[in-house]
Motif scaffolding. Structure first.
Motif, mmCIF file in Angstrom:
data_model
loop_
_atom_site.group_PDB
_atom_site.id
_atom_site.type_symbol
_atom_site.label_atom_id
_atom_site.label_comp_id
_atom_site.label_asym_id
_atom_site.label_seq_id
_atom_site.Cartn_x
_atom_site.Cartn_y
_atom_site.Cartn_z
ATOM 1 N N GLU A 299 -0.292 3.838 -13.582
ATOM 2 C CA GLU A 299 0.017 2.437 -13.862
ATOM 3 C C GLU A 299 0.746 1.795 -12.675
ATOM 4 N N GLU A 300 1.739 2.496 -12.126
ATOM 5 C CA GLU A 300 2.449 1.978 -10.960
ATOM 6 C C GLU A 300 1.499 1.791 -9.784
ATOM 7 N N MET A 301 0.627 2.753 -9.591
ATOM 8 C CA MET A 301 -0.327 2.677 -8.485
ATOM 9 C C MET A 301 -1.265 1.481 -8.648
ATOM 10 N N ARG A 302 -1.724 1.261 -9.868
ATOM 11 C CA ARG A 302 -2.617 0.126 -10.116
ATOM 12 C C ARG A 302 -1.924 -1.203 -9.857
ATOM 13 N N HIS A 303 -0.670 -1.325 -10.301
ATOM 14 C CA HIS A 303 0.090 -2.551 -10.071
ATOM 15 C C HIS A 303 0.226 -2.817 -8.572
ATOM 16 N N ALA A 304 0.598 -1.789 -7.825
ATOM 17 C CA ALA A 304 0.794 -1.948 -6.385
ATOM 18 C C ALA A 304 -0.516 -2.313 -5.697
ATOM 19 N N ALA A 305 -1.590 -1.647 -6.072
ATOM 20 C CA ALA A 305 -2.888 -1.915 -5.454
ATOM 21 C C ALA A 305 -3.374 -3.323 -5.764
ATOM 22 N N SER A 306 -3.145 -3.800 -6.993
ATOM 23 C CA SER A 306 -3.578 -5.151 -7.348
ATOM 24 C C SER A 306 -2.789 -6.204 -6.585
ATOM 25 N N THR A 307 -1.536 -5.880 -6.249
ATOM 26 C CA THR A 307 -0.733 -6.815 -5.459
ATOM 27 C C THR A 307 -1.272 -6.913 -4.039
ATOM 28 N N VAL A 308 -1.691 -5.799 -3.475
ATOM 29 C CA VAL A 308 -2.324 -5.824 -2.148
ATOM 30 C C VAL A 308 -3.531 -6.751 -2.177
ATOM 31 N N ALA A 309 -4.355 -6.616 -3.210
ATOM 32 C CA ALA A 309 -5.552 -7.457 -3.330
ATOM 33 C C ALA A 309 -5.178 -8.929 -3.489
ATOM 34 N N GLY A 310 -4.121 -9.186 -4.267
ATOM 35 C CA GLY A 310 -3.684 -10.562 -4.473
ATOM 36 C C GLY A 310 -3.212 -11.212 -3.188
ATOM 37 N N LEU A 311 -2.512 -10.447 -2.360
ATOM 38 C CA LEU A 311 -2.052 -10.962 -1.072
ATOM 39 C C LEU A 311 -3.230 -11.301 -0.167
ATOM 40 N N ALA A 312 -4.193 -10.384 -0.106
ATOM 41 C CA ALA A 312 -5.338 -10.562 0.786
ATOM 42 C C ALA A 312 -6.242 -11.708 0.334
ATOM 43 N N GLU A 313 -6.431 -11.836 -0.974
ATOM 44 C CA GLU A 313 -7.387 -12.813 -1.489
ATOM 45 C C GLU A 313 -6.754 -14.176 -1.763
ATOM 46 N N ALA B 57 0.840 -1.201 0.000
ATOM 47 C CA ALA B 57 0.000 0.000 0.000
ATOM 48 C C ALA B 57 0.875 1.250 0.000
ATOM 49 N N LEU B 58 1.993 1.184 0.714
ATOM 50 C CA LEU B 58 2.947 2.300 0.699
ATOM 51 C C LEU B 58 3.534 2.471 -0.697
ATOM 52 N N ALA B 59 3.759 1.359 -1.399
ATOM 53 C CA ALA B 59 4.262 1.445 -2.772
ATOM 54 C C ALA B 59 3.284 2.202 -3.661
ATOM 55 N N ALA B 60 2.003 1.997 -3.428
ATOM 56 C CA ALA B 60 1.011 2.756 -4.201
ATOM 57 C C ALA B 60 1.141 4.247 -3.915
ATOM 58 N N ALA B 61 1.367 4.598 -2.647
ATOM 59 C CA ALA B 61 1.527 6.006 -2.278
ATOM 60 C C ALA B 61 2.808 6.596 -2.837
ATOM 61 N N LYS B 62 3.827 5.763 -3.024
ATOM 62 C CA LYS B 62 5.120 6.228 -3.538
ATOM 63 C C LYS B 62 5.154 6.279 -5.067
ATOM 64 N N SER B 63 4.115 5.790 -5.712
ATOM 65 C CA SER B 63 4.091 5.706 -7.169
ATOM 66 C C SER B 63 4.038 7.084 -7.820
ATOM 67 N N ASP B 64 4.625 7.153 -9.018
ATOM 68 C CA ASP B 64 4.620 8.406 -9.789
ATOM 69 C C ASP B 64 3.612 8.390 -10.927
ATOM 70 N N THR B 65 3.113 7.204 -11.259
ATOM 71 C CA THR B 65 2.160 7.089 -12.359
ATOM 72 C C THR B 65 0.958 6.274 -11.919
ATOM 73 N N ASP C 63 10.499 -3.463 -13.543
ATOM 74 C CA ASP C 63 11.196 -3.062 -14.772
ATOM 75 C C ASP C 63 10.779 -1.663 -15.206
ATOM 76 N N GLY C 64 9.467 -1.422 -15.228
ATOM 77 C CA GLY C 64 8.985 -0.114 -15.659
ATOM 78 C C GLY C 64 9.438 1.000 -14.744
ATOM 79 N N ALA C 65 9.377 0.745 -13.424
ATOM 80 C CA ALA C 65 9.758 1.775 -12.454
ATOM 81 C C ALA C 65 11.236 2.107 -12.540
ATOM 82 N N ILE C 66 12.071 1.082 -12.668
ATOM 83 C CA ILE C 66 13.510 1.324 -12.694
ATOM 84 C C ILE C 66 13.951 1.945 -14.017
#
Length: 230
Positions: free
Chosen positions: A75-89, A65-73, A188-191
């Motif tokens: 797309e990055e925010m969506r990726h981070a948020a979907s990972t949170v959901a994947g962990l929980a579900e 969730a912090l990664a989503a807050a640290k995102s600049d785009t 890859d995209g972020a770096i």
């Protein structure tokens, strides 16, 4: 570099994994992992690990969730948020189901007291995000997500009979492997966005690899804790 071919989780992961050297094998081929694969892991050790890992995943989801807050785009925010959901579900649901069958309900699971190894690892990951940028955080997050994907694929390919087949199938299965590919693409995209396409030639990439390796060592400590049992 590990003798196992690098899974297709992206360029940055391949770079970090190679830089980790023997630390990566110490993690992905730890005795705990091998005993999961051949079925000799004591049940008490497995349940101790599952309880600790559930609490770990709660903090790990906070880090994503912090990664989503640290995102600049977006797309990055969506990726981070979907990972949170994947962990929980996915992962956390597995822990709840397995422990419930052993008489450990969700409240007891959540109330598990963290070991020192658990505290050290989760706080290192969170500190990486608090004090650094998205790249620092992703480098610290990557060993867990992508290492489990690699472990799951290898153990499933070996096809040994084990009472821990459900655990292996979760991490070898397509839903989790899709998360690994998405996380690899996010890194890859972020770096590349921040350091350029030739990021391996940039000095900062080595510092990120060091952060990845530190998190890998903390994964080894987590397996040690699991093998030790309660």
């Amino acid at each position: 570099m590990s003798a196992l071919a690098t899974p297709g989780y992206g360029r940055a992961f391949a770079f970090f994994r190679e830089a980790a050297g023997p630390e990566w094998d110490a993690y992905t081929r730890h005795a705990f992992v091998e005993q999961l694969g051949d079925g000799t892991l004591p049940r008490a050790s497995f349940l101790h690990y599952m309880r600790q890992d559930y609490v770990f995943l709660f903090n790990f989801a906070r880090a994503w969730a912090l990664a989503a807050a640290k995102s600049d785009t977006l797309e990055e925010m969506r990726h981070a948020a979907s990972t949170v959901a994947g962990l929980a579900e996915g992962e956390m649901a597995l822990h709840v189901e397995v422990c419930a069958r052993e008489g450990i309900d969700k409240d007891a699971l959540f109330a598990t007291k963290e070991t020192q190894e658990n505290l050290a690892y989760t706080r290192y990951v969170l500190e990486s995000g608090y004090s650094g940028d998205l790249l620092d955080l992703l480098a610290a997050l990557a060993p867990c997500v992508l290492g489990y994907g690699e472990i799951g694929l290898r153990l499933a390919a070996e096809g040994r009979e084990t009472p821990y087949a459900e655990w292996i199938a979760t991490y070898a299965g397509e839903p989790y492997q899709a998360i690994c590919r998405e996380v690899g693409a996010l890194i890859d995209g972020a770096i590349e966005r921040r350091l350029g396409a030739d990021f391996t030639a940039v000095p900062r990439s080595r510092r990120l690899a060091e952060r990845f390796t530190t998190a890998t060592r903390l994964e080894v400590g987590f397996w040690d804790m699991g093998l030790r049992g309660s």
